[in-house]
Design an enzyme around this catalytic site. Structure first.
Site, PDB file in Angstrom:
ATOM      1  N   VAL A   1     -51.661  40.156  12.269  1.00  0.00           N
ATOM      2  CA  VAL A   1     -50.329  39.570  12.377  1.00  0.00           C
ATOM      3  C   VAL A   1     -49.451  40.051  11.225  1.00  0.00           C
ATOM      4  O   VAL A   1     -49.823  39.920  10.054  1.00  0.00           O
ATOM      5  CB  VAL A   1     -50.396  38.026  12.367  1.00  0.00           C
ATOM      6  CG1 VAL A   1     -49.013  37.443  12.649  1.00  0.00           C
ATOM      7  CG2 VAL A   1     -51.401  37.519  13.386  1.00  0.00           C
ATOM      8  N   LYS A   2     -48.289  40.595  11.566  1.00  0.00           N
ATOM      9  CA  LYS A   2     -47.347  41.051  10.540  1.00  0.00           C
ATOM     10  C   LYS A   2     -46.400  39.909  10.169  1.00  0.00           C
ATOM     11  O   LYS A   2     -45.732  39.340  11.035  1.00  0.00           O
ATOM     12  CB  LYS A   2     -46.544  42.250  11.036  1.00  0.00           C
ATOM     13  CG  LYS A   2     -47.368  43.503  11.231  1.00  0.00           C
ATOM     14  CD  LYS A   2     -46.553  44.666  11.754  1.00  0.00           C
ATOM     15  CE  LYS A   2     -45.747  45.319  10.651  1.00  0.00           C
ATOM     16  NZ  LYS A   2     -45.121  46.585  11.124  1.00  0.00           N
ATOM     17  N   ILE A   3     -46.344  39.591   8.883  1.00  0.00           N
ATOM     18  CA  ILE A   3     -45.500  38.518   8.377  1.00  0.00           C
ATOM     19  C   ILE A   3     -44.713  39.051   7.185  1.00  0.00           C
ATOM     20  O   ILE A   3     -45.298  39.657   6.284  1.00  0.00           O
ATOM     21  CB  ILE A   3     -46.347  37.298   7.964  1.00  0.00           C
ATOM     22  CG1 ILE A   3     -47.070  36.721   9.182  1.00  0.00           C
ATOM     23  CG2 ILE A   3     -45.494  36.229   7.295  1.00  0.00           C
ATOM     24  CD1 ILE A   3     -48.006  35.577   8.868  1.00  0.00           C
TER      25      ILE A   3
END
Length: 425
Positions: free
Chosen positions: A168-170
């Site tokens: 997941v890119k945050i």
């Protein structure tokens, strides 16, 4: 609307709800992850060139373009809202929107659009996993960048859809770091994106332990060159190598930290040898093709290199503060020590802690008019507009570039959202 949490400003479907289960089944429909993966060809060029301990990812969402260069030397893919938008705008997923609407029709207008964008994003990422059987970094909606609880909800759902391959890119915001720390405690891999300095990634690694941090090095080179502060050469490369060193200190010292450094935003194949030895390099397909035409010597590790970067003779260095890209100050190290001993529990608490340590420029406060100006400038802000604040110490190039990156992704997201709205009528 029993499945919706209205306690915050963002209505959303909860990870453990029947709605979430139906949507997960929908995005998996027709995707086969259980069959044997296709045979991947070896490539003597990349085997010969990449003789160092660097993983190579492809920076693209275009399946055909990836297919043209994919070989066993590549081990991951990274997408973002800009890359996904290119795929959505060509109409590939138009037929999915009506069914997606039926699955999430209880949501209010903006929440419905956000949910459909999520569905399109994870569906495309699953197609990438199906074809290439590798890790895929998946970006969340830009509306979530400053909302910890919403980030947690969507990130958990993203992970549940493909726990083996999704990362997941945050974004590197206060809310993003608080969410990342919680997600890592739950065993969810996070790619902390839109980092631009060693100090940003030092703080992110210490506070949140993401699986990956980034330096968008091509944009740093462009910032210096486009604003005529210097030729821009090796600014991003120097920053990336410095960040790698700072991040590695935590991985060596703390058994709970396994953060890896990504060199992102490459613009030219000639940058690859200068980054040899960095944990991960993400390569656009255009740069990968160029590399095979122009590079011929095996890479040598550059991890002990410190490139010489100079500003133009007429530029006052105090108005730039470029050293903040690759240096971590004593104040920043002390702040990290205190934050580890007494971890901030919210984005606001994290921001206040930086202010208490005279580090306002890490997470600067920006008026709406300032954010609008950054958005108008695009990926590369106009330096003269901000140099007064840089001199005062409440803004720096890295934090300015993070805000510009968020604005750029938000612009691409808005285009995607508009296409969804068109199909929603």
């Amino acid at each position: 609307m029993s499945n919706l949490d209205t306690a915050t400003s963002l209505e959303r479907i909860q990870p453990d709800s029947p709605h979430a289960e139906r949507i997960a089944a929908f995005v998996h429909d027709g995707i086969d992850l259980d069959s044997s993966p296709r045979e991947v060809q070896s490539n003597t060029f990349w085997q010969r060139i990449n003789g160092v301990d660097t993983s190579l990812w492809v920076d693209s969402g275009d399946i055909d373009a990836i297919e043209s260069i994919w070989n066993e030397s590549f081990s991951g893919l990274t997408t973002n809202n800009t890359l996904l938008n290119k795929e959505v705008q060509n109409g590939t997923y138009d037929d999915l929107v009506p069914t997606a609407r039926e699955l999430a029709d209880e949501l209010c207008d903006q929440a419905l659009v956000r949910e459909i964008a999520f569905i399109l994003n994870v569906r495309h990422a699953l197609r990438l996993v199906e074809r290439f059987r590798c890790d895929v970094s998946v970006e969340l909606h830009t509306d979530l960048a400053n909302d910890t609880e919403a980030t947690l909800a969507f990130a958990r759902r993203c992970h549940q859809i493909c726990p083996q391959h999704f990362v997941v890119k945050i974004p590197l915001t206060p809310a993003g770091l608080i969410a990342t720390r919680q997600l890592r405690d739950e065993g969810i891999r996070v790619n902390c994106t839109l980092g631009f300095s060693a100090r940003q990634n030092y703080v992110a690694t210490a506070l949140a332990r993401p699986s990956f941090v980034n330096v968008f090095l091509g944009r740093l080179n462009s910032y210096v060159a486009d604003n005529r502060l210097g030729d821009g050469k090796l600014v991003g490369e120097k920053t990336t190598l410095a960040s790698q060193g700072e991040v590695a200190t935590f991985s060596r010292a703390l058994p709970t930290t396994d953060t890896l450094q990504i060199a992102a935003s490459l613009r030219d194949a000639s940058q690859l040898p200068d980054l040899a030895g960095v944990d991960v390099i993400t390569i656009p397909t255009k740069v990968a093709n160029q590399a095979q035409q122009t590079l011929d010597q095996p890479w040598q590790s550059q991890l002990n290199e410190s490139y010489d970067v100079k500003l133009a003779a007429e530029v006052d260095s105090e108005t730039v503060g470029i050293e903040k890209l690759w240096e971590v100050s004593k104040a920043e190290r002390f702040f990290v020590q205190q934050a580890i001993l007494s971890p901030p529990q919210s984005a606001e608490e994290l921001r206040l802690m930086t202010t208490d340590h005279d580090l306002e420029d890490l997470f600067p406060m920006m008026a709406d008019a300032d954010l609008q100006a950054i958005a108008r400038d695009g990926k590369i802000p106009v330096h003269d507009r901000w140099k007064g604040r840089i001199v005062r110490g409440d803004l720096a190039i890295d934090s300015l570039m993070t805000l510009a990156g968020l604005a750029s992704f938000a612009d691409a997201q808005a285009k995607l959202d508009r296409r969804i709205r068109e199909h929603l009528g």
